[in-house]
Motif scaffolding. Structure first.
Motif, short mmCIF file in Angstrom:
data_model
loop_
_atom_site.label_atom_id
_atom_site.label_comp_id
_atom_site.label_asym_id
_atom_site.label_seq_id
_atom_site.Cartn_x
_atom_site.Cartn_y
_atom_site.Cartn_z
N ASP A 219 0.84 -1.20 0.00
CA ASP A 219 0.00 0.00 0.00
C ASP A 219 0.87 1.24 0.00
N GLY A 300 7.97 -7.77 -5.85
CA GLY A 300 7.54 -6.41 -6.13
C GLY A 300 6.29 -6.36 -6.99
N ALA A 301 5.22 -6.99 -6.52
CA ALA A 301 3.94 -6.87 -7.21
C ALA A 301 2.90 -6.61 -6.13
N VAL A 303 -0.23 -6.84 -6.09
CA VAL A 303 -1.31 -7.82 -5.98
C VAL A 303 -0.90 -9.01 -5.10
N CYS A 304 0.40 -9.21 -4.92
CA CYS A 304 0.87 -10.33 -4.08
C CYS A 304 0.56 -10.12 -2.60
N GLY A 319 2.06 -13.99 -9.59
CA GLY A 319 1.15 -13.73 -8.48
C GLY A 319 -0.25 -13.36 -8.92
N GLU A 320 -0.97 -14.31 -9.48
CA GLU A 320 -2.36 -14.04 -9.85
C GLU A 320 -3.28 -14.64 -8.80
N PHE A 466 -4.60 7.22 -7.99
CA PHE A 466 -4.87 5.83 -7.56
C PHE A 466 -5.24 4.93 -8.73
N PHE A 469 -2.14 3.98 -10.45
CA PHE A 469 -1.47 2.96 -9.64
C PHE A 469 -2.11 1.59 -9.87
N ASP A 472 -1.63 -0.01 -13.22
CA ASP A 472 -0.27 -0.54 -13.32
C ASP A 472 -0.14 -1.86 -12.55
N GLU A 473 -0.85 -1.97 -11.44
CA GLU A 473 -0.66 -3.13 -10.57
C GLU A 473 -1.68 -4.25 -10.81
N CYS A 475 -3.19 -7.41 -12.13
CA CYS A 475 -2.44 -8.52 -12.72
C CYS A 475 -2.97 -8.86 -14.10
N PHE B 59 6.39 -10.42 -15.14
CA PHE B 59 5.31 -10.08 -14.21
C PHE B 59 5.80 -9.23 -13.04
N TYR B 60 6.94 -9.62 -12.47
CA TYR B 60 7.38 -8.97 -11.24
C TYR B 60 8.25 -7.74 -11.52
#
Lengths: 617, 163
Positions: A219, A300-301, A303-304, A319-320, A466, A469, A472-473, A475, B59-60
């Motif tokens: 966050d 560095g994702a 969604v993880c 990381g889906e 936001f 952001f 971009d994030e 997945c 992905f990462y």
């Protein structure tokens, strides 16, 4: 380090370390969290240590560096005991005086004391600083008392006795009951009952059970977990070990962001030291319970941070997230029952076991118990980490602890809950901060980010921020999230550029609904919150962008332009020197002009002008 | 590319499912990006399909498929940094170095990246250059920092040539 063979060994060691701690009459504690390091605390700390030696105080004065104290903005900072004297913004040059005056002569050095920005007065002790005085620092308080790199310091405060008590005199079922009775809810944002989660995981059949600490704190605007892991890693490990015993796990993982190198180092070191004492590994404290923790570095994702995505990542996959109707407490990591909690949740566990469920449940509101750490940042006087009882009002946090707005401006909104949360206007500041009240107001507590914005912030721009952001994030697995967020961003961008239409706002609300019902995980489900909350509370700002093609806060680049006021300008040329785009031309004789075609309205020239000759319109 | 360095990283790995991620992170650390041959080697030794390795690499955010410059400038664009003026810092870098996020200057000196939050929000806006955190950044401070790095690099280059 000797391996501790049983409960008595641990008790004896804790006692010995505890009395040694009490014997040291004078202590200097310096914060060495990431923020203080950025402010240059390490050279100051080295200087203090050297000066203590130079002035012959070795052996008399105990010096320690700790994790984050929370008052990041005042770093480098030191607390001197006895007396609870608090020195802020220390420099290497101050060290000689600090040692000779305060440590040797017991004199307070006035100029090193903290000045309260609200009253303008010097404050002598840490306890008396308004920023700290209004907090209930159950977890953060320990950060100031121990060096995270030395397990003995944690033990000297009675560390790992909660685990020992659990292993020797409590059944797994009773541990779960205690946690359930405490009313602890997950601190990562979801707010699910921790005890219930543990019970479900405990009951789920499987060859192996796993526990995971989610330290993938992605966050923006939140860093509570980083500071806990950096400052008190053993509390997290102890909490995980207790949880593992309760649900029947032998293996735990700490999934931590790679952007947090110091936290990684401290937690890895802590695991190693716990192993040496036999507090992790086989047959802990001579019992049948064996448990180990591995640190896994996140890629560095954002969604993880979602539990199913995190577990996919642990399995070496992208990381889906997946549908959650198959619960991770039953089918999680490697399809086995897995209990995932966030850092702050785990850190609360030893406290609950030590002090009892009732002690915990006394704090907070009816449905949100205990304390919560918030990262109070943005346009407020005191920024840093704040721990308050659940149920404190936003106003108390922002004004009493945060000290109110900076530079005499007016506070317009607070953004809570990160990209899944929303923006609440000043009129809602009497809301109690807990899981349910903020949710009903259209925001959420989330993991605890609290970004304060004054009247210089444009709320449409914040919504756009936001959405950018989240786009971009995302997945990309769910169509509604992948495409829906992009389309919402298109609309908000149109509004920011003054080419939006009133109909687009209705479309935006429609889209927000579609994205939230059509997406699998919390990222998509809550993606519309920043837009919906700004539309709800700051609709007039959207309308000003659309109808008058103006940005009331003067933020959106397409709706502002800069000119140089010839009468005020003294032709110094600083603006031209500072403009990164070389959009200002001219010379000292004929004056300077801004070329509107090259200018990106970044506003750097305004900051560089000493004469305030650059006008925004 | 020195495959022996990749083999050293791969040594003893493969027993845990997350090893592939950890290996890729170590390769990224070692080479500052993921060279194609290193990914091929990883796929072969860990017996993970190459397409999976490539998927992870894509992905990462920790991974870069292009070589990074000698210096890495990371502008934090977290919410606190955003409201405290991170956009201006991006403008400063773009204007001064003529490269945007994810790009490297032609001379290979600087790679510019943005990060969504480094958790130093109380010091916003924050820029990280080569692992060093800089707090309360302003475009002016950033401009001077970049110029200083350039100057130090030029001096080092000169010493090397003279030697």
């Amino acid at each position: 380090m000797p391996r501790l063979g049983n409960l008595d060994d641990l008790a004896a060691l804790c006692d010995a370390l505890g009395s040694k701690r009490e014997q040291s009459t004078r202590t200097v504690t310096m914060c060495a969290g990431t923020a203080c390091r950025a402010c240059g605390c390490l050279p100051v700390a080295e200087a203090v240590e050297a000066e203590i030696e130079k002035q012959g105080l070795c052996g008399e004065v105990l010096f320690r560096t700790t994790g984050c104290h929370g008052f990041c903005e005042q770093g480098p900072l030191a607390i001197i005991e006895p007396g609870n004297i608090f020195y802020a913004k220390l420099k290497v040059d101050d060290v000689e005086e600090l040692v000779s005056q305060t440590l040797k002569e017991n004199q307070v050095v006035e100029r090193l004391l903290y000045t309260d920005p609200v009253s303008g007065e010097k404050v002598r002790t840490e306890d008396a600083i308004p920023f700290y005085a209004s907090q209930t620092r159950v977890l953060l308080g320990d950060n100031t008392k121990l060096s995270p790199e030395n397990i003995d310091e944690y033990l000297s405060l009675g560390g790992y006795t909660a685990l020992a008590k659990t292993l020797t005199s409590t059944s797994p079922g009773d541990v779960v009951s205690t946690v359930q009775a405490s009313g602890l809810r997950g601190r990562g944002g979801g707010g699910y009952s921790t005890g219930r989660k543990w019970e479900q995981c405990r009951q789920a059949p499987g060859e192996e059970h796993y526990v995971i600490c989610n330290a993938d704190e992605g966050d923006p605007g939140a860093y509570m977990d980083r500071c806990l892991l950096e400052g008190n890693p053993h509390a997290v490990i102890e909490g995980m070990a207790i949880g593992a015993y309760a649900i029947g796990a032998r293996q735990g993982f700490v999934y931590v962001r790679k952007e947090y190198p110091l936290a990684v180092r401290h937690v890895e070191g802590a695991i190693e030291q716990a192993h040496e004492y036999g507090l992790l590994g086989d047959n802990i404290l001579g019992t049948d319970f064996s448990f180990d923790v591995k640190v896994v570095h996140g890629g560095g994702a954002f969604v993880c941070g979602e539990s199913t995505a995190l577990m996919a990542s642990l399995e070496g996959k992208v990381g889906e997230p997946r549908a959650k109707d198959v619960h991770t407490v039953e089918h999680g990591y490697l399809n086995q029952p897995t209990c995932l909690n966030n850092v702050e949740t785990w850190a609360n566990v030893p406290k609950i076991i030590t002090n009892g469920a009732e002690w915990f449940a006394q704090k907070g509101t009816q449905n949100s118990k205990g304390t919560k750490i918030f990262a109070l940042t943005g346009q407020v006087k005191n920024t840093g980490l704040v721990e308050v009882e659940m149920g404190a009002s936003l106003r108390e946090v922002i004004f009493d602890i945060g000290g109110g707005p900076q530079n005499g401006r007016a506070i317009k909104a607070v953004q809570t809950g990160g990209p899944s949360g929303g923006c609440l206007p000043e009129s809602e500041f009497d809301l109690a901060v807990d899981f349910d009240e903020l949710y009903e107001a259209g925001s959420m507590m989330g993991s605890g980010g609290m970004v304060v914005m004054d009247d210089s912030a444009c709320m449409v721009d914040v919504a756009k921020y936001f959405l950018t952001f989240l786009q971009d994030e995302s997945c990309g697995k769910c169509l509604t999230c992948r495409i829906g967020i992009s389309r919402m961003l298109d609309i908000v961008t149109d509004v920011c550029e003054g080419c939006g239409t009133p109909e687009q706002l209705d479309l935006l609300e429609d889209l927000a609904w579609t994205v939230s019902v059509g997406s699998l995980c919390a990222l998509g489900k809550t993606a519309a919150n920043p837009v919906l909350s700004t539309l709800k509370y700051f609709r007039e700002e959207y309308e000003a962008h659309i109808e008058q093609e103006s940005c009331p806060a003067g933020v959106c680049p397409a709706l502002i332009h800069y000119t140089i006021d010839e009468d005020t300008c003294n032709n110094c040329g600083l603006c031209a020197q500072n403009c990164p785009y070389e959009a200002i031309s001219g010379d000292k004789e004929s004056g300077y002009r801004i070329n509107g075609e090259i200018c990106t309205r970044c506003g750097i020239c305004v900051e560089s002008c000493n004469k305030k000759a650059i006008v925004k319109s | 590319m020195d495959l022996a360095r990749v083999d050293a990283i791969l040594e003893g790995r493969g027993s845990e499912p997350f090893d592939v991620m950890e290996v890729l992170q170590d390769i990224q650390e070692e080479f500052r990006y993921l060279p194609e041959d290193a990914m091929r080697q990883t796929a072969e030794i860990l017996q993970v399909p190459l397409i999976e390795v490539f998927r992870l690499a894509n992905f990462y955010k920790a991974f870069s498929l292009k070589p990074r410059g000698r210096h890495l400038i990371t502008v934090c664009t977290g919410t606190a940094c955003h409201v405290q003026g991170a956009r201006k810092l991006g403008d400063q870098v773009l204007g001064q170095l003529k490269v945007g996020p994810g790009e490297t200057t032609q001379d290979g000196a600087f790679t510019v990246e943005t990060v969504n939050c480094v958790g130093a929000c109380a010091l916003a806006p924050v820029v990280i250059i080569d692992g060093e955190y800089y707090d309360h950044m302003t475009p002016k401070k950033l401009r001077k920092l970049i110029s200083r790095i350039r100057k130090v690099d030029a001096q080092e280059e000169e010493t090397r040539t003279n030697a």
